[in-house]
Design a protein around this motif. Sequence first.
Motif, PDB file in Angstrom:
ATOM      1  N   LEU A 235       2.029  13.130 -20.902  1.00  0.00           N
ATOM      2  CA  LEU A 235       2.510  11.900 -21.521  1.00  0.00           C
ATOM      3  C   LEU A 235       3.481  11.143 -20.632  1.00  0.00           C
ATOM      4  N   LEU A 236       4.233  11.841 -19.803  1.00  0.00           N
ATOM      5  CA  LEU A 236       5.133  11.145 -18.881  1.00  0.00           C
ATOM      6  C   LEU A 236       4.322  10.317 -17.888  1.00  0.00           C
ATOM      7  N   VAL A 237       3.328  10.939 -17.276  1.00  0.00           N
ATOM      8  CA  VAL A 237       2.469  10.212 -16.337  1.00  0.00           C
ATOM      9  C   VAL A 237       1.740   9.069 -17.043  1.00  0.00           C
ATOM     10  N   GLY A 238       1.181   9.366 -18.226  1.00  0.00           N
ATOM     11  CA  GLY A 238       0.463   8.333 -18.957  1.00  0.00           C
ATOM     12  C   GLY A 238       1.347   7.154 -19.317  1.00  0.00           C
ATOM     13  N   THR A 239       2.557   7.435 -19.792  1.00  0.00           N
ATOM     14  CA  THR A 239       3.448   6.349 -20.202  1.00  0.00           C
ATOM     15  C   THR A 239       3.914   5.525 -19.007  1.00  0.00           C
ATOM     16  N   LEU A 240       4.206   6.173 -17.894  1.00  0.00           N
ATOM     17  CA  LEU A 240       4.568   5.415 -16.693  1.00  0.00           C
ATOM     18  C   LEU A 240       3.460   4.459 -16.275  1.00  0.00           C
ATOM     19  N   CYS A 241       2.227   4.847 -16.579  1.00  0.00           N
ATOM     20  CA  CYS A 241       1.083   4.000 -16.217  1.00  0.00           C
ATOM     21  C   CYS A 241       0.864   2.850 -17.187  1.00  0.00           C
ATOM     22  N   VAL A 242       1.693   2.749 -18.238  1.00  0.00           N
ATOM     23  CA  VAL A 242       1.604   1.589 -19.129  1.00  0.00           C
ATOM     24  C   VAL A 242       2.393   0.410 -18.561  1.00  0.00           C
ATOM     25  N   PHE A 243       3.420   0.684 -17.756  1.00  0.00           N
ATOM     26  CA  PHE A 243       4.212  -0.407 -17.182  1.00  0.00           C
ATOM     27  C   PHE A 243       3.353  -1.444 -16.448  1.00  0.00           C
TER      28      PHE A 243
ATOM     29  N   THR B 192      -6.804   0.376 -13.611  1.00  0.00           N
ATOM     30  CA  THR B 192      -6.698   1.764 -13.146  1.00  0.00           C
ATOM     31  C   THR B 192      -5.628   2.515 -13.927  1.00  0.00           C
ATOM     32  N   ALA B 193      -4.477   1.864 -14.123  1.00  0.00           N
ATOM     33  CA  ALA B 193      -3.357   2.515 -14.793  1.00  0.00           C
ATOM     34  C   ALA B 193      -3.673   2.846 -16.243  1.00  0.00           C
ATOM     35  N   ILE B 194      -4.295   1.909 -16.964  1.00  0.00           N
ATOM     36  CA  ILE B 194      -4.559   2.174 -18.380  1.00  0.00           C
ATOM     37  C   ILE B 194      -5.580   3.286 -18.550  1.00  0.00           C
ATOM     38  N   GLU B 195      -6.434   3.466 -17.573  1.00  0.00           N
ATOM     39  CA  GLU B 195      -7.393   4.567 -17.675  1.00  0.00           C
ATOM     40  C   GLU B 195      -6.714   5.914 -17.452  1.00  0.00           C
ATOM     41  N   VAL B 196      -5.720   5.959 -16.571  1.00  0.00           N
ATOM     42  CA  VAL B 196      -4.934   7.183 -16.409  1.00  0.00           C
ATOM     43  C   VAL B 196      -4.235   7.516 -17.722  1.00  0.00           C
ATOM     44  N   PHE B 197      -3.664   6.496 -18.367  1.00  0.00           N
ATOM     45  CA  PHE B 197      -3.056   6.735 -19.679  1.00  0.00           C
ATOM     46  C   PHE B 197      -4.101   7.231 -20.683  1.00  0.00           C
ATOM     47  N   GLY B 198      -5.252   6.580 -20.729  1.00  0.00           N
ATOM     48  CA  GLY B 198      -6.262   6.927 -21.729  1.00  0.00           C
ATOM     49  C   GLY B 198      -6.708   8.374 -21.635  1.00  0.00           C
ATOM     50  N   VAL B 199      -6.981   8.845 -20.433  1.00  0.00           N
ATOM     51  CA  VAL B 199      -7.418  10.236 -20.264  1.00  0.00           C
ATOM     52  C   VAL B 199      -6.279  11.192 -20.595  1.00  0.00           C
ATOM     53  N   SER B 200      -5.070  10.872 -20.176  1.00  0.00           N
ATOM     54  CA  SER B 200      -3.921  11.720 -20.499  1.00  0.00           C
ATOM     55  C   SER B 200      -3.688  11.779 -22.004  1.00  0.00           C
ATOM     56  N   TRP B 201      -3.850  10.666 -22.669  1.00  0.00           N
ATOM     57  CA  TRP B 201      -3.678  10.603 -24.124  1.00  0.00           C
ATOM     58  C   TRP B 201      -4.720  11.455 -24.838  1.00  0.00           C
ATOM     59  N   MET B 202      -5.965  11.345 -24.435  1.00  0.00           N
ATOM     60  CA  MET B 202      -7.020  12.124 -25.083  1.00  0.00           C
ATOM     61  C   MET B 202      -6.832  13.618 -24.833  1.00  0.00           C
ATOM     62  N   THR B 203      -6.406  13.972 -23.643  1.00  0.00           N
ATOM     63  CA  THR B 203      -6.155  15.380 -23.341  1.00  0.00           C
ATOM     64  C   THR B 203      -5.029  15.926 -24.208  1.00  0.00           C
ATOM     65  N   THR B 204      -3.973  15.135 -24.400  1.00  0.00           N
ATOM     66  CA  THR B 204      -2.860  15.549 -25.250  1.00  0.00           C
ATOM     67  C   THR B 204      -3.302  15.692 -26.698  1.00  0.00           C
ATOM     68  N   MET B 205      -4.045  14.718 -27.195  1.00  0.00           N
ATOM     69  CA  MET B 205      -4.545  14.787 -28.575  1.00  0.00           C
ATOM     70  C   MET B 205      -5.393  16.039 -28.761  1.00  0.00           C
TER      71      MET B 205
ATOM     72  N   VAL C 199       7.819  13.012 -25.121  1.00  0.00           N
ATOM     73  CA  VAL C 199       7.036  12.204 -24.188  1.00  0.00           C
ATOM     74  C   VAL C 199       7.352  12.610 -22.751  1.00  0.00           C
ATOM     75  N   ARG C 200       8.599  12.893 -22.477  1.00  0.00           N
ATOM     76  CA  ARG C 200       8.994  13.260 -21.114  1.00  0.00           C
ATOM     77  C   ARG C 200       8.596  14.690 -20.769  1.00  0.00           C
ATOM     78  N   HIS C 201       8.574  15.578 -21.754  1.00  0.00           N
ATOM     79  CA  HIS C 201       8.442  16.996 -21.447  1.00  0.00           C
ATOM     80  C   HIS C 201       7.101  17.619 -21.839  1.00  0.00           C
ATOM     81  N   MET C 202       6.223  16.887 -22.546  1.00  0.00           N
ATOM     82  CA  MET C 202       4.929  17.452 -22.913  1.00  0.00           C
ATOM     83  C   MET C 202       4.159  17.860 -21.661  1.00  0.00           C
ATOM     84  N   THR C 203       3.676  19.113 -21.638  1.00  0.00           N
ATOM     85  CA  THR C 203       2.956  19.601 -20.468  1.00  0.00           C
ATOM     86  C   THR C 203       1.547  20.036 -20.830  1.00  0.00           C
ATOM     87  N   ARG C 204       0.710  20.036 -19.837  1.00  0.00           N
ATOM     88  CA  ARG C 204      -0.661  20.516 -20.008  1.00  0.00           C
ATOM     89  C   ARG C 204      -0.651  22.013 -20.271  1.00  0.00           C
ATOM     90  N   LYS C 205      -1.376  22.436 -21.274  1.00  0.00           N
ATOM     91  CA  LYS C 205      -1.438  23.855 -21.608  1.00  0.00           C
ATOM     92  C   LYS C 205      -2.658  24.487 -20.969  1.00  0.00           C
TER      93      LYS C 205
END
Length: 442
Positions: A299-307, A334-347, A411-417
Amino acid sequence: MSPLPTPSPGTSRSSAFRRRPAWASRNYTLLTGAAVVTNLGSHGALIAAAFAVLDAGGSGGDVGLVAAARTLPLVLFLLIGGAIADRIPRHHVMVAANILNCLSQAAFAVLVLAGDPQLWQMMLLTALCGTGTAFFNPAAEGMLLSSVSGEHSNRAFALFRMAMNGAGIGGAALGGAMIAAMGPGWVLALDAAAFAVAGALRAFLDVGRVAERTSGGGLLADLREGWVEFRSRPWLWSIVLQFSVVVAVVGAAEAVYGPLVARDQLGGPAPWGLALAFFGVGTIGGAVLMMVWKPRRLLLVGTLCVFPLALPSAGLAVPLPVWGLCAVMFVSGTAIEVFGVSWMTTMHQEIPEEMFSRVSAYDWFGSLSMLPLATAVAGPVESAIGRTSALWGCAALVVLVTAAVLLVPDVRHMTRKPPKPTQGAVPATATSSPADSSPAGV
Protein backbone atom coordinates in the motif's frame (compact mmCIF):
# COMPACT_ATOMS: atom_id res chain seq x y z
CA MET A 1 7.91 -16.33 -19.66
CA SER A 2 10.31 -19.24 -19.20
CA PRO A 3 10.81 -21.67 -22.09
CA LEU A 4 8.76 -24.84 -22.19
CA PRO A 5 10.44 -27.83 -20.56
CA THR A 6 11.57 -30.76 -22.64
CA PRO A 7 8.85 -33.40 -22.41
CA SER A 8 9.68 -36.68 -20.78
CA PRO A 9 8.85 -39.91 -22.60
CA GLY A 10 5.60 -40.27 -20.66
CA THR A 11 4.44 -36.69 -21.14
CA SER A 12 1.51 -36.14 -23.47
CA ARG A 13 1.80 -33.65 -26.31
CA SER A 14 -1.08 -31.58 -24.94
CA SER A 15 0.55 -31.12 -21.53
CA ALA A 16 4.00 -30.51 -22.99
CA PHE A 17 2.75 -27.79 -25.31
CA ARG A 18 0.14 -26.21 -23.10
CA ARG A 19 -1.24 -22.96 -24.45
CA ARG A 20 -1.10 -21.12 -21.15
CA PRO A 21 1.28 -20.92 -18.16
CA ALA A 22 0.90 -23.59 -15.50
CA TRP A 23 -0.41 -21.00 -13.02
CA ALA A 24 -3.18 -19.80 -15.36
CA SER A 25 -6.18 -21.98 -14.55
CA ARG A 26 -9.17 -22.64 -16.74
CA ASN A 27 -11.20 -20.14 -14.72
CA TYR A 28 -8.51 -17.48 -15.01
CA THR A 29 -8.33 -17.98 -18.76
CA LEU A 30 -12.11 -17.80 -19.18
CA LEU A 31 -12.41 -14.71 -16.99
CA THR A 32 -9.59 -12.93 -18.80
CA GLY A 33 -10.91 -13.86 -22.23
CA ALA A 34 -14.42 -12.70 -21.36
CA ALA A 35 -13.07 -9.41 -19.96
CA VAL A 36 -11.16 -8.78 -23.19
CA VAL A 37 -14.29 -9.39 -25.27
CA THR A 38 -16.48 -7.06 -23.20
CA ASN A 39 -13.85 -4.30 -23.10
CA LEU A 40 -13.47 -4.43 -26.87
CA GLY A 41 -17.19 -3.84 -27.20
CA SER A 42 -17.93 -1.46 -24.33
CA HIS A 43 -15.21 1.11 -24.98
CA GLY A 44 -16.43 1.59 -28.52
CA ALA A 45 -20.04 1.65 -27.32
CA LEU A 46 -19.37 4.56 -24.97
CA ILE A 47 -18.26 6.63 -27.95
CA ALA A 48 -21.14 5.32 -30.05
CA ALA A 49 -23.73 6.32 -27.44
CA ALA A 50 -22.49 9.92 -27.47
CA PHE A 51 -22.58 10.11 -31.27
CA ALA A 52 -26.02 8.45 -31.34
CA VAL A 53 -27.33 11.32 -29.20
CA LEU A 54 -25.64 13.96 -31.35
CA ASP A 55 -26.80 12.33 -34.62
CA ALA A 56 -30.36 12.42 -33.27
CA GLY A 57 -30.07 16.19 -32.88
CA GLY A 58 -29.14 16.21 -29.21
CA SER A 59 -26.87 18.74 -27.54
CA GLY A 60 -23.82 18.34 -25.36
CA GLY A 61 -26.14 18.54 -22.36
CA ASP A 62 -28.16 15.63 -23.76
CA VAL A 63 -24.94 13.60 -24.06
CA GLY A 64 -24.32 14.35 -20.39
CA LEU A 65 -27.84 13.20 -19.47
CA VAL A 66 -27.33 9.86 -21.22
CA ALA A 67 -23.97 9.43 -19.49
CA ALA A 68 -25.56 10.25 -16.13
CA ALA A 69 -28.32 7.71 -16.83
CA ARG A 70 -25.64 5.04 -16.98
CA THR A 71 -23.75 6.22 -13.88
CA LEU A 72 -26.66 6.79 -11.49
CA PRO A 73 -28.00 3.20 -11.35
CA LEU A 74 -24.43 1.95 -11.25
CA VAL A 75 -23.91 3.84 -7.98
CA LEU A 76 -27.39 3.06 -6.60
CA PHE A 77 -27.31 -0.71 -7.07
CA LEU A 78 -23.66 -1.51 -6.35
CA LEU A 79 -24.17 -2.40 -2.68
CA ILE A 80 -27.17 -4.62 -3.42
CA GLY A 81 -25.20 -6.28 -6.22
CA GLY A 82 -22.33 -7.01 -3.86
CA ALA A 83 -24.59 -8.55 -1.22
CA ILE A 84 -26.35 -10.74 -3.79
CA ALA A 85 -23.04 -11.90 -5.25
CA ASP A 86 -21.98 -13.13 -1.81
CA ARG A 87 -25.28 -14.99 -1.33
CA ILE A 88 -25.62 -16.91 -4.59
CA PRO A 89 -23.02 -18.30 -7.03
CA ARG A 90 -21.15 -15.33 -8.44
CA HIS A 91 -20.99 -16.68 -11.98
CA HIS A 92 -24.80 -16.80 -12.07
CA VAL A 93 -24.91 -13.08 -11.23
CA MET A 94 -22.28 -12.35 -13.87
CA VAL A 95 -24.10 -14.22 -16.62
CA ALA A 96 -27.47 -12.67 -15.72
CA ALA A 97 -25.90 -9.19 -15.80
CA ASN A 98 -24.33 -9.93 -19.19
CA ILE A 99 -27.74 -10.98 -20.52
CA LEU A 100 -29.29 -7.71 -19.33
CA ASN A 101 -26.42 -5.72 -20.89
CA CYS A 102 -26.76 -7.67 -24.13
CA LEU A 103 -30.52 -7.07 -24.41
CA SER A 104 -30.34 -3.38 -23.50
CA GLN A 105 -27.51 -2.68 -25.96
CA ALA A 106 -29.26 -4.68 -28.68
CA ALA A 107 -32.42 -2.62 -28.17
CA PHE A 108 -30.34 0.58 -28.23
CA ALA A 109 -28.75 -0.54 -31.51
CA VAL A 110 -32.14 -1.33 -33.10
CA LEU A 111 -33.48 2.02 -31.95
CA VAL A 112 -30.57 3.90 -33.52
CA LEU A 113 -30.52 1.87 -36.74
CA ALA A 114 -34.28 2.34 -37.16
CA GLY A 115 -33.80 6.10 -36.95
CA ASP A 116 -35.20 8.94 -34.80
CA PRO A 117 -34.40 7.64 -31.29
CA GLN A 118 -35.87 9.74 -28.48
CA LEU A 119 -33.73 11.02 -25.64
CA TRP A 120 -35.81 9.31 -22.96
CA GLN A 121 -35.52 5.99 -24.78
CA MET A 122 -31.73 6.25 -24.95
CA MET A 123 -31.56 7.23 -21.28
CA LEU A 124 -33.75 4.29 -20.26
CA LEU A 125 -31.71 1.72 -22.19
CA THR A 126 -28.45 3.18 -20.96
CA ALA A 127 -29.77 3.03 -17.39
CA LEU A 128 -30.56 -0.68 -17.84
CA CYS A 129 -26.98 -1.23 -19.01
CA GLY A 130 -25.67 0.65 -15.95
CA THR A 131 -27.87 -1.50 -13.71
CA GLY A 132 -26.38 -4.66 -15.19
CA THR A 133 -22.89 -3.29 -14.60
CA ALA A 134 -23.75 -2.53 -10.96
CA PHE A 135 -24.57 -6.19 -10.33
CA PHE A 136 -21.74 -7.47 -12.51
CA ASN A 137 -18.77 -5.58 -11.06
CA PRO A 138 -18.81 -6.88 -7.45
CA ALA A 139 -19.57 -10.44 -8.61
CA ALA A 140 -16.78 -10.34 -11.20
CA GLU A 141 -14.25 -8.95 -8.77
CA GLY A 142 -15.19 -11.51 -6.14
CA MET A 143 -15.00 -14.35 -8.66
CA LEU A 144 -11.61 -13.29 -9.90
CA LEU A 145 -10.22 -12.74 -6.42
CA SER A 146 -11.41 -16.17 -5.32
CA SER A 147 -9.71 -17.75 -8.33
CA VAL A 148 -6.29 -16.49 -7.28
CA SER A 149 -3.80 -17.95 -4.87
CA GLY A 150 -0.11 -18.59 -4.52
CA GLU A 151 3.03 -16.70 -5.39
CA HIS A 152 1.89 -15.83 -8.92
CA SER A 153 -1.07 -13.67 -7.86
CA ASN A 154 0.81 -10.42 -8.55
CA ARG A 155 1.58 -11.59 -12.09
CA ALA A 156 -1.98 -12.75 -12.65
CA PHE A 157 -3.49 -9.44 -11.52
CA ALA A 158 -1.07 -7.52 -13.74
CA LEU A 159 -1.73 -9.72 -16.78
CA PHE A 160 -5.48 -9.46 -16.33
CA ARG A 161 -5.37 -5.67 -16.09
CA MET A 162 -3.00 -5.45 -19.05
CA ALA A 163 -5.40 -7.53 -21.15
CA MET A 164 -8.35 -5.34 -20.14
CA ASN A 165 -6.54 -2.07 -20.79
CA GLY A 166 -5.21 -3.27 -24.13
CA ALA A 167 -8.70 -4.35 -25.16
CA GLY A 168 -10.06 -0.99 -24.06
CA ILE A 169 -7.57 0.88 -26.25
CA GLY A 170 -8.30 -1.38 -29.20
CA GLY A 171 -12.05 -1.17 -28.62
CA ALA A 172 -12.02 2.63 -28.59
CA ALA A 173 -9.97 2.74 -31.80
CA LEU A 174 -12.14 0.12 -33.51
CA GLY A 175 -15.32 1.82 -32.32
CA GLY A 176 -14.21 5.19 -33.63
CA ALA A 177 -13.37 3.73 -37.04
CA MET A 178 -16.67 1.84 -37.22
CA ILE A 179 -18.69 4.92 -36.25
CA ALA A 180 -17.03 6.87 -39.06
CA ALA A 181 -17.62 4.07 -41.57
CA MET A 182 -21.04 2.67 -40.60
CA GLY A 183 -22.55 4.84 -37.89
CA PRO A 184 -23.01 4.33 -34.13
CA GLY A 185 -25.84 1.81 -34.38
CA TRP A 186 -23.59 -0.99 -35.64
CA VAL A 187 -21.06 -0.35 -32.87
CA LEU A 188 -23.84 -0.72 -30.29
CA ALA A 189 -24.87 -3.96 -32.00
CA LEU A 190 -21.29 -5.19 -31.79
CA ASP A 191 -21.28 -4.38 -28.07
CA ALA A 192 -24.47 -6.45 -27.61
CA ALA A 193 -22.81 -9.37 -29.39
CA ALA A 194 -19.71 -8.99 -27.21
CA PHE A 195 -21.84 -9.26 -24.06
CA ALA A 196 -23.46 -12.42 -25.47
CA VAL A 197 -20.07 -14.03 -26.16
CA ALA A 198 -18.67 -13.00 -22.77
CA GLY A 199 -21.74 -14.33 -20.97
CA ALA A 200 -21.35 -17.67 -22.76
CA LEU A 201 -17.69 -17.87 -21.71
CA ARG A 202 -18.54 -17.08 -18.09
CA ALA A 203 -21.24 -19.76 -18.08
CA PHE A 204 -18.44 -22.34 -18.42
CA LEU A 205 -16.64 -21.28 -15.23
CA ASP A 206 -15.81 -24.23 -12.99
CA VAL A 207 -17.17 -23.60 -9.51
CA GLY A 208 -17.30 -27.24 -8.43
CA ARG A 209 -14.45 -26.85 -5.95
CA VAL A 210 -15.48 -23.45 -4.59
CA ALA A 211 -16.75 -23.74 -1.04
CA GLU A 212 -20.50 -23.18 -0.80
CA ARG A 213 -21.41 -19.95 0.96
CA THR A 214 -24.26 -19.66 3.44
CA SER A 215 -26.83 -17.01 2.69
CA GLY A 216 -26.79 -15.51 6.19
CA GLY A 217 -29.73 -13.76 7.82
CA GLY A 218 -31.01 -11.75 4.89
CA LEU A 219 -29.91 -9.10 2.43
CA LEU A 220 -29.77 -6.28 4.99
CA ALA A 221 -27.82 -8.48 7.39
CA ASP A 222 -25.35 -9.27 4.62
CA LEU A 223 -24.96 -5.57 3.87
CA ARG A 224 -24.32 -4.87 7.56
CA GLU A 225 -21.69 -7.63 7.69
CA GLY A 226 -19.98 -6.16 4.65
CA TRP A 227 -20.05 -2.70 6.23
CA VAL A 228 -18.53 -4.01 9.47
CA GLU A 229 -15.77 -5.71 7.48
CA PHE A 230 -15.20 -2.53 5.49
CA ARG A 231 -15.10 -0.06 8.37
CA SER A 232 -12.94 -2.31 10.57
CA ARG A 233 -9.95 -1.86 8.27
CA PRO A 234 -8.57 1.72 8.32
CA TRP A 235 -6.35 1.09 5.28
CA LEU A 236 -9.43 0.07 3.30
CA TRP A 237 -11.87 2.86 4.06
CA SER A 238 -9.19 5.55 4.05
CA ILE A 239 -8.05 4.67 0.53
CA VAL A 240 -11.64 4.40 -0.69
CA LEU A 241 -12.31 7.88 0.73
CA GLN A 242 -9.15 9.08 -0.98
CA PHE A 243 -10.33 7.72 -4.31
CA SER A 244 -13.80 9.21 -3.95
CA VAL A 245 -12.00 12.55 -4.34
CA VAL A 246 -9.30 11.40 -6.78
CA VAL A 247 -11.74 9.74 -9.19
CA ALA A 248 -14.05 12.76 -9.02
CA VAL A 249 -11.48 15.44 -9.81
CA VAL A 250 -9.55 13.37 -12.35
CA GLY A 251 -12.85 12.47 -14.04
CA ALA A 252 -13.89 16.12 -14.20
CA ALA A 253 -10.50 17.14 -15.59
CA GLU A 254 -10.51 14.45 -18.28
CA ALA A 255 -14.19 14.57 -19.25
CA VAL A 256 -14.78 18.33 -19.11
CA TYR A 257 -11.61 20.42 -18.96
CA GLY A 258 -9.36 18.28 -21.15
CA PRO A 259 -11.49 18.55 -24.31
CA LEU A 260 -11.96 22.31 -23.72
CA VAL A 261 -8.20 22.92 -23.35
CA ALA A 262 -7.58 20.82 -26.46
CA ARG A 263 -10.15 22.81 -28.44
CA ASP A 264 -8.97 26.24 -27.32
CA GLN A 265 -5.20 25.84 -26.92
CA LEU A 266 -3.90 22.59 -28.42
CA GLY A 267 -5.43 22.63 -31.88
CA GLY A 268 -8.52 20.44 -31.56
CA PRO A 269 -9.60 17.00 -30.39
CA ALA A 270 -6.78 15.03 -32.02
CA PRO A 271 -4.07 16.07 -29.49
CA TRP A 272 -6.36 15.16 -26.58
CA GLY A 273 -7.12 11.80 -28.16
CA LEU A 274 -3.39 11.22 -28.56
CA ALA A 275 -2.78 12.09 -24.90
CA LEU A 276 -5.50 9.66 -23.78
CA ALA A 277 -3.90 7.00 -25.95
CA PHE A 278 -0.58 7.57 -24.18
CA PHE A 279 -2.37 7.11 -20.85
CA GLY A 280 -3.65 3.76 -22.10
CA VAL A 281 -0.18 2.73 -23.23
CA GLY A 282 1.11 3.74 -19.81
CA THR A 283 -1.35 1.41 -18.08
CA ILE A 284 -0.06 -1.47 -20.18
CA GLY A 285 3.52 -0.51 -19.28
CA GLY A 286 2.59 -0.47 -15.60
CA ALA A 287 1.02 -3.91 -15.86
CA VAL A 288 4.14 -5.29 -17.55
CA LEU A 289 6.25 -3.81 -14.75
CA MET A 290 4.08 -5.42 -12.06
CA MET A 291 4.36 -8.83 -13.69
CA VAL A 292 7.99 -8.91 -12.57
CA TRP A 293 8.09 -6.49 -9.60
CA LYS A 294 6.66 -7.53 -6.25
CA PRO A 295 6.97 -4.57 -3.87
CA ARG A 296 7.06 -5.63 -0.23
CA ARG A 297 5.15 -2.63 1.15
CA LEU A 298 2.13 -2.94 -1.08
CA LEU A 299 0.00 0.00 0.00
CA LEU A 300 2.90 2.39 0.55
CA VAL A 301 4.17 1.84 -2.98
CA GLY A 302 0.65 1.93 -4.40
CA THR A 303 -0.26 5.15 -2.61
CA LEU A 304 2.95 6.90 -3.65
CA CYS A 305 1.97 6.06 -7.21
CA VAL A 306 -1.28 8.02 -6.84
CA PHE A 307 0.60 11.34 -6.65
CA PRO A 308 1.35 11.32 -10.43
CA LEU A 309 -2.41 11.45 -11.10
CA ALA A 310 -2.11 15.17 -10.33
CA LEU A 311 0.18 15.64 -13.34
CA PRO A 312 -2.46 15.63 -16.15
CA SER A 313 -4.52 18.36 -14.44
CA ALA A 314 -1.37 20.40 -13.86
CA GLY A 315 -0.28 19.81 -17.45
CA LEU A 316 -3.63 21.06 -18.73
CA ALA A 317 -3.45 24.10 -16.45
CA VAL A 318 -0.08 25.27 -17.86
CA PRO A 319 -0.92 24.08 -20.61
CA LEU A 320 1.92 21.85 -21.74
CA PRO A 321 2.57 21.30 -25.43
CA VAL A 322 1.15 18.09 -26.86
CA TRP A 323 4.33 16.06 -26.39
CA GLY A 324 4.59 17.15 -22.75
CA LEU A 325 0.95 16.29 -22.09
CA CYS A 326 1.47 12.86 -23.67
CA ALA A 327 4.48 12.29 -21.40
CA VAL A 328 2.61 13.10 -18.18
CA MET A 329 -0.36 11.00 -19.30
CA PHE A 330 1.97 8.05 -19.90
CA VAL A 331 3.53 8.46 -16.45
CA SER A 332 0.15 8.71 -14.73
CA GLY A 333 -1.13 5.65 -16.61
CA THR A 334 1.90 3.62 -15.52
CA ALA A 335 1.56 4.80 -11.93
CA ILE A 336 -2.14 4.03 -11.56
CA GLU A 337 -1.54 0.52 -12.81
CA VAL A 338 1.10 -0.04 -10.13
CA PHE A 339 -1.48 1.10 -7.59
CA GLY A 340 -4.18 -1.12 -9.11
CA VAL A 341 -2.14 -4.32 -8.92
CA SER A 342 -0.92 -3.50 -5.41
CA TRP A 343 -4.49 -2.81 -4.32
CA MET A 344 -5.83 -6.08 -5.71
CA THR A 345 -2.99 -8.03 -4.13
CA THR A 346 -3.75 -6.43 -0.75
CA MET A 347 -7.48 -7.12 -1.07
CA HIS A 348 -6.75 -10.74 -1.98
CA GLN A 349 -4.52 -11.39 1.02
CA GLU A 350 -6.50 -9.40 3.63
CA ILE A 351 -10.22 -9.87 2.86
CA PRO A 352 -11.98 -13.20 3.60
CA GLU A 353 -13.22 -14.96 0.45
CA GLU A 354 -16.86 -14.94 1.57
CA MET A 355 -16.69 -11.12 1.84
CA PHE A 356 -15.00 -10.38 -1.48
CA SER A 357 -18.06 -9.13 -3.38
CA ARG A 358 -19.55 -7.08 -0.53
CA VAL A 359 -16.26 -5.35 0.26
CA SER A 360 -15.70 -4.81 -3.46
CA ALA A 361 -19.15 -3.21 -3.69
CA TYR A 362 -18.31 -0.73 -0.92
CA ASP A 363 -15.02 -0.04 -2.71
CA TRP A 364 -16.76 0.66 -6.03
CA PHE A 365 -19.54 2.65 -4.36
CA GLY A 366 -17.17 4.87 -2.44
CA SER A 367 -14.81 5.43 -5.34
CA LEU A 368 -17.57 6.39 -7.80
CA SER A 369 -19.94 8.21 -5.46
CA MET A 370 -18.69 11.75 -6.13
CA LEU A 371 -18.00 11.38 -9.86
CA PRO A 372 -21.47 12.40 -11.13
CA LEU A 373 -21.45 15.49 -8.89
CA ALA A 374 -17.92 16.47 -9.93
CA THR A 375 -18.67 16.31 -13.65
CA ALA A 376 -21.93 18.22 -13.10
CA VAL A 377 -20.30 21.12 -11.21
CA ALA A 378 -17.15 21.29 -13.36
CA GLY A 379 -18.74 23.87 -15.67
CA PRO A 380 -20.05 26.17 -12.90
CA VAL A 381 -16.71 25.95 -11.09
CA GLU A 382 -14.91 27.00 -14.27
CA SER A 383 -17.26 29.95 -14.64
CA ALA A 384 -16.69 30.98 -11.02
CA ILE A 385 -12.89 30.73 -10.71
CA GLY A 386 -11.61 30.15 -14.23
CA ARG A 387 -10.43 27.01 -15.99
CA THR A 388 -6.78 27.33 -15.00
CA SER A 389 -7.60 27.73 -11.32
CA ALA A 390 -10.05 24.82 -11.48
CA LEU A 391 -7.37 22.56 -12.98
CA TRP A 392 -4.78 23.57 -10.40
CA GLY A 393 -7.41 22.87 -7.77
CA CYS A 394 -7.91 19.37 -9.17
CA ALA A 395 -4.17 18.71 -9.01
CA ALA A 396 -3.94 20.08 -5.46
CA LEU A 397 -6.81 17.90 -4.23
CA VAL A 398 -5.13 14.75 -5.57
CA VAL A 399 -1.91 15.65 -3.72
CA LEU A 400 -3.66 16.61 -0.47
CA VAL A 401 -5.88 13.54 -0.07
CA THR A 402 -3.03 11.20 -1.07
CA ALA A 403 -0.70 12.78 1.48
CA ALA A 404 -3.43 12.42 4.10
CA VAL A 405 -3.74 8.68 3.43
CA LEU A 406 -0.03 8.26 4.16
CA LEU A 407 -0.79 9.27 7.76
CA VAL A 408 -2.65 5.97 8.25
CA PRO A 409 -0.18 3.49 9.85
CA ASP A 410 -1.60 0.44 8.05
CA VAL A 411 -1.07 2.13 4.69
CA ARG A 412 2.60 2.72 5.47
CA HIS A 413 3.30 -0.65 7.06
CA MET A 414 1.13 -3.20 5.20
CA THR A 415 3.47 -5.85 3.78
CA ARG A 416 3.17 -8.65 1.30
CA LYS A 417 2.53 -11.96 3.03
CA PRO A 418 4.01 -15.28 1.95
CA PRO A 419 1.71 -17.52 -0.13
CA LYS A 420 -0.83 -19.45 1.91
CA PRO A 421 -3.14 -22.35 1.11
CA THR A 422 -5.94 -21.60 -1.34
CA GLN A 423 -8.90 -19.84 0.26
CA GLY A 424 -11.71 -21.06 -1.94
CA ALA A 425 -9.69 -20.86 -5.14
CA VAL A 426 -10.21 -23.30 -7.94
CA PRO A 427 -7.12 -25.44 -8.72
CA ALA A 428 -5.91 -25.29 -12.30
CA THR A 429 -5.65 -29.06 -12.61
CA ALA A 430 -4.99 -31.97 -10.33
CA THR A 431 -1.28 -31.76 -11.11
CA SER A 432 -0.59 -28.04 -11.43
CA SER A 433 -0.42 -25.14 -9.00
CA PRO A 434 -3.52 -23.02 -8.30
CA ALA A 435 -4.28 -20.17 -10.66
CA ASP A 436 -4.16 -16.47 -10.17
CA SER A 437 -6.51 -13.73 -11.29
CA SER A 438 -8.27 -10.58 -10.22
CA PRO A 439 -9.72 -7.28 -11.43
CA ALA A 440 -10.17 -3.88 -10.01
CA GLY A 441 -9.60 -0.52 -10.86
CA VAL A 442 -10.31 2.94 -10.15
